[in-house]
Scaffold this motif. Structure first.
Motif, PDB file in Angstrom:
ATOM      1  N   ALA A  76     -11.953  59.136  64.268  1.00 45.66           N
ATOM      2  CA  ALA A  76     -11.227  58.550  63.059  1.00 45.66           C
ATOM      3  C   ALA A  76     -10.469  57.315  63.600  1.00 45.66           C
ATOM      4  O   ALA A  76      -9.833  57.304  64.639  1.00 45.66           O
ATOM      5  N   ILE A  78      -8.042  54.787  62.502  1.00 44.09           N
ATOM      6  CA  ILE A  78      -7.141  54.701  61.074  1.00 44.09           C
ATOM      7  C   ILE A  78      -6.785  53.169  61.071  1.00 44.09           C
ATOM      8  O   ILE A  78      -5.907  52.970  61.765  1.00 44.09           O
ATOM      9  N   ASP A 138     -12.243  54.027  59.391  1.00 45.50           N
ATOM     10  CA  ASP A 138     -12.389  54.867  58.523  1.00 45.50           C
ATOM     11  C   ASP A 138     -11.391  54.070  57.236  1.00 45.50           C
ATOM     12  O   ASP A 138     -10.226  54.537  56.917  1.00 45.50           O
ATOM     13  N   ARG A 141      -9.042  56.234  54.973  1.00 45.78           N
ATOM     14  CA  ARG A 141      -7.665  56.472  55.387  1.00 45.78           C
ATOM     15  C   ARG A 141      -6.511  55.494  55.528  1.00 45.78           C
ATOM     16  O   ARG A 141      -5.731  55.461  56.096  1.00 45.78           O
ATOM     17  N   TYR A 143      -3.706  52.761  55.138  1.00 43.98           N
ATOM     18  CA  TYR A 143      -2.258  53.121  54.399  1.00 43.98           C
ATOM     19  C   TYR A 143      -1.744  51.528  54.507  1.00 43.98           C
ATOM     20  O   TYR A 143      -2.064  50.593  54.982  1.00 43.98           O
ATOM     21  N   THR A 487       0.667  59.025  59.571  1.00 43.40           N
ATOM     22  CA  THR A 487      -0.873  58.788  58.744  1.00 43.40           C
ATOM     23  C   THR A 487      -1.725  59.931  58.875  1.00 43.40           C
ATOM     24  O   THR A 487      -2.523  59.964  58.477  1.00 43.40           O
ATOM     25  N   ASP A 497      -6.266  66.937  59.745  1.00 42.12           N
ATOM     26  CA  ASP A 497      -5.982  65.632  60.284  1.00 42.12           C
ATOM     27  C   ASP A 497      -4.914  65.742  61.439  1.00 42.12           C
ATOM     28  O   ASP A 497      -5.055  65.138  62.388  1.00 42.12           O
TER      29      ASP A 497
END
Length: 946
Positions: A76, A78, A138, A141, A143, A487, A497
């Protein structure tokens, strides 16, 4: 074959981006059976665009993400963007101002609506540019730090800290921007060398002249104390004069008072060991409300904190009436003029000083005593709190000291430790409208109620009380400090997560934000989750220009990574570098320098060449000197890989299905063995964050071994009907492996070429959707490492290189095939004869020989000879025109002697050796060494013809 004749990055990059988007290859799963690898993107400002620092950093993060994803990790990466309180407010303010609208005219609510409108239209610029670099994040995900869920978490953390006594409101000294009317963080303040003045001012003794005796015993009677200051206007707020307690000159004056010039006040003479007795007169003025050093002294001695400026940095009612309302710099001139008129000004000296300025606005920052919110970084938390009676800075130090978090390179741990040991309370409030509004409400009596919502604050205050919310917002770094856990679902600690991706595996960051982000993430994560935010902090250097200079608009040496990828004309480059500059001479200078550096503009190099350049420069040093010439070299590298793949595809059109199996030749065994070593090296370099060495290993494998040697040698094997099918198989398998090995660094070209290789080799079927990004990263098989084959190949290379050198020395036409005479070592003739026989087809092909003759002794001719394989010698059997050959060599020797002389003269010139950039000097030394080596070779050959 679908590949075009030439490597065109723009076309293939667009195709790859579409493929990756369609495949959802970068979406992390909730699988807990696989090891997790997670990495947080340092959230760039929503106002920003991709610059060289971003591109460099994201290249390294993407390489790590791709490597781990291919290695079987649930990966991941992010992504997110930061709301960038000050920067965003400035942008929207300017837009409104262009429309004739002022923020205070439309009010807070309407202004925030305008900000959200701007964010919707322009806020995604940098993330779209990230995609151009091939960032395998990713995106599901993604934000934004002002998202509703993250905003609720910000309020939750604030309230928890407040309830534990670790957040408080108080009057403290902060960096203040008089234009933005807000406190600013240390990161937004840059110290700029400025030519100023040092004013020496007399403060008369209240009791009349006093005797002062210096260290040498010389006494003199003086009217008062003399101090030196670079900001004379701040004297209006002086609280005391201060000397060192051990300074014997002033011991008898301690406690006495002096008149404060221009003011109807008297101040005392005090002692504090922060004063340097050797600087100036050894006496300084203490202005606690307007100087950070003075503030600490004033607090120790309980001096009055007199604020002399309004928020706009104008003299307020605390100043003498004649200065009130004046801007600070106008007041400076007026104060100096009156000091001189009243005989208080002793002298004025030019003085070079470091002036603090706001990086975003260029305005001189003023130390200002204001009411702000602070995080108590050194205060012990309650015993019942998550920190169990320890401070957040203490826990942050402990997490690194115990090895829970490690720094790479390790020396940055010292920087981290030093800052935390000397840490001050963190000012987290900003006088802005855009940002997370502080969750605190006041009643009409000034009582404060901190709560998650207004309803909860009202419940605390009691029914019927009218509440007003605090106007301030939180420092952007406060919400950024929470991203390791905000997050991934916190405060829900049971979701997958949170369990998979906290702590994250590594934080990739520059050393300039170790204090402002790294340490604060460690502190806040420890407090909120009792975990560490990440296992490793990889600290990279800062990208500078080729000469090691900081890239800046004022210097005109900035580069846009997208211009390197897509290319840019000289006119457009100059326009980008000079837009916004106010100084015509500066514009002219930058234009001239750009024309000299890029007379044809910047060519399109593509993302892969830029990424490979970044990786190759990612040493463990502090600075990354970016040289565009390396981009050209690595674009050639990509082109080499492209052409190698075309060769393989052209020579495997009739490859058997399924692929043939067989017995590898010595050449094949060597290539397979070399591949295993490269696979092990690259994997190790990724683990050790040596991207430069990983790039070097891949480059050497592809260019030096696979392309320059293996492909050339397989041309011989492809002509052998017994070896052809298996050679075709190995060509496909080895190249396909190399593409997977190189994919983390150069994803676009490897994806494109892998599709063709995988289809040809049967790895994927026609019409099947697949991507190299999810294939297995090559794992070295030690059992396939073959030292014997490697030694065999080393000897073959040596013989081929020697034969080629003989051709070059004798100026033989590249098209001519000539016989080679091989003098065998008499002690090993049988072994050597068999070995040369095995070498023969490869040697004849690569050295362009007509035949090879094995002899005991070379014939006596003037032709040059060269040693090889210890005690053997080679020569080419060519009839020489001795006179012509001597003439050719003499001409070449004369040319090389001239080049050596010019290089030496240049290097011996102190103006060049001392003033030229280090890289230029090093390059000239390399040229000299190369000329000297060639000259020696020519002279040796010339001597053999006597």
């Amino acid at each position: 074959m679908a590949l075009g004749k030439s490597f065109t990055p723009d076309t293939l990059e667009a195709d790859c981006l579409a493929r990756w988007s369609q495949s959802q290859a970068f979406v992390a799963g909730s699988d807990t059976t696989r090891p997790a690898f997670s990495i947080q993107l340092p959230p760039p400002n929503v106002t920003g665009s991709l610059h060289m620092g971003h591109a460099f950093q994201q290249t390294l993060m993407d390489a790590l993400a791709r490597y781990h994803r291919m290695s079987g990790f649930n990966t991941a990466w992010i992504p997110g963007t930061d709301h960038a309180g000050i920067a965003t407010q400035i942008v929207v303010d300017r837009q409104l101002s262009a429309q004739g609208i002022r923020r205070d005219e439309i009010g807070r609510a309407a202004f925030l609506e305008k900000v959200w409108e701007w964010k919707a239209q322009s806020g995604g610029t940098i993330t779209s540019q990230m995609r151009r670099m091939g960032a395998s994040v990713d995106w599901s995900r993604e934000y934004f730090t002002m998202d509703q869920d993250l905003s609720e978490i910000v309020a939750e953390v604030f309230v928890r800290l407040y309830e534990d006594g670790l957040i408080y409101r108080g009057k403290r000294l902060v960096n203040w921007n008089p234009t933005l009317l807000t406190a600013v963080s240390d990161l937004e303040v840059v110290s700029e060398e400025t030519q100023g003045h040092m004013w020496h001012i007399l403060y008369p003794f209240v009791d009349g002249p006093q005797t002062i005796t210096d260290e040498e015993g010389v006494s003199q009677v003086v009217r008062g104390m003399t101090i030196a200051t670079t900001r004379p206007e701040t004297m209006l707020a002086d609280g005391a004069l201060c000397v060192h307690p051990d300074d014997m000159r002033y011991q008898h004056l301690l406690g006495k008072k002096v008149e404060l010039p221009l003011c109807d006040r008297q101040i005392a003479i005090i002692a504090d060991d922060f004063v340097d007795p050797k600087f100036g007169t050894g006496c300084v003025k203490i202005t606690g409300a307007h100087d950070f050093n003075d503030y600490a002294c004033a607090m120790r001695h309980h001096l009055p904190m007199i604020v002399i400026f309004t928020p706009e940095a104008k003299i307020n009612d605390n100043g003498p009436v004649q200065f009130q309302g004046m801007d600070r710099f106008a007041a400076r001139k007026a104060v100096v003029a009156q000091l001189e008129a009243e005989n208080y000004l002793i002298k004025v000296e030019p003085h070079v000083m470091m002036q603090p300025k706001c990086e975003r606005t260029g305005v001189v920052v003023e130390p200002m005593l204001t009411d702000q919110w602070f995080v108590a970084t050194t205060k012990a938390a309650p015993k019942a709190s998550p920190l169990e009676g320890r401070s957040i800075s203490e826990v942050a130090l402990d997490n690194v000291a115990t090895g829970k978090i490690k720094f790479v390179p390790e020396n940055w741990k010292t920087t981290y430790d030093q800052w935390l040991v000397n840490i001050q309370d963190w000012c987290i409030s900003r006088q802005l409208w855009w940002g997370h509004q502080i969750p605190a409400w006041y009643d009409e009596s000034g009582n404060v109620f901190v709560a998650r919502t207004e309803a909860q604050a009202q419940a605390q205050a009691g029914a019927g009380k009218k509440l007003r919310r605090d106007d301030d917002v939180l420092d952007t770094w406060f919400s950024s400090a929470l991203v390791p856990f905000s997050t991934v679902g916190w405060p829900d600690t049971k979701n997958t997560d949170y369990q998979n991706f906290l702590p994250s595996s590594v934080l990739v960051t520059g050393f300039d934000i170790i204090f402002f982000w790294v340490a604060r993430m460690v502190m806040m994560t420890a407090y909120c989750t009792q975990k560490i935010p990440f296992h490793t902090v990889y600290v990279h250097g800062l990208v500078r220009d080729a000469n090691g200079q900081k890239m800046s608009k004022s210097k005109g040496n900035t580069l846009d990574p997208l211009d390197i990828i897509d290319g840019v004309s000289l006119e457009k480059l100059i326009q980008k570098r000079t837009t916004g500059l106010m100084n015509p001479k500066q514009t002219e200078s930058i234009t001239k320098a750009s024309k000299k550096e890029f007379p044809e503009g910047i060519a399109a190099y593509g993302s892969d060449a830029l990424r490979f350049t970044f990786a190759s420069l990612a040493t463990h040093g502090r600075n990354i000197n970016f040289d565009l010439q390396r981009c050209e070299g690595y674009r050639n590298f990509c082109n080499k890989l492209w052409n190698a793949t075309r060769f393989v595809l052209m020579n495997t059109e009739d490859v058997p299905t399924p692929l043939a199996e067989g017995v590898p030749t010595k050449v094949d065994q060597w290539m397979i063995s070399t591949l295993q070593r490269a696979e092990a090296d690259v994997a190790r370099h990724f683990v050790e964050y040596r991207f430069d060495l990983a790039a070097q290993a891949i480059y050497q494998l592809v260019w030096d071994e696979y392309c320059d040697w293996y492909l050339e040698l397989t041309k011989v094997q492809l002509q052998d009907s017994n070896q052809k099918a298996y050679t075709q198989t190995l060509l496909l398998r080895i190249l396909e492996t190399i593409l997977r090995l190189a994919h983390p660094l150069i994803p676009f070209i490897t994806e494109t070429l892998w599709q063709e290789l995988a289809l040809r080799s049967g790895k994927i079927a026609e019409g099947e959707f697949a991507t190299v990004a999810t294939q297995n990263f090559p794992q070295a098989q030690n059992e396939k490492i073959n030292p014997e084959a490697e030694q065999w190949m080393t000897q073959l290379k040596s013989v081929i290189d020697t034969a080629r050198n003989l051709r070059s020395m004798m100026n033989v036409s590249p098209a001519a095939r000539v016989p080679l005479v091989f003098e065998l070592d008499s002690d090993h003739q049988a072994v050597l004869s068999a070995q040369i026989t095995a070498f023969s087809p490869y040697l004849c092909s690569l050295a362009k020989l007509s035949d090879i003759e094995l002899v005991n002794t070379l014939p006596a001719t003037p032709a040059p000879t060269m040693p090889v394989l210890n005690h053997c010698r080679l020569m080419l059997r060519i009839e020489l025109d001795l006179a012509a050959e001597i003439g050719r060599l003499d001409k070449e020797i004369a040319r090389l002697e001239n080049e050596v002389m010019k290089a030496r003269t240049k290097l011996d010139n102190p103006q060049f050796a001392d003033r030229a950039p280090a890289g230029v000097v090093a390059q000239e030394r390399e040229r000299l060494a190369d000329f000297q080596s060639k000259l020696q070779q020519m002279q040796t050959q010339r001597a053999s013809l006597k």
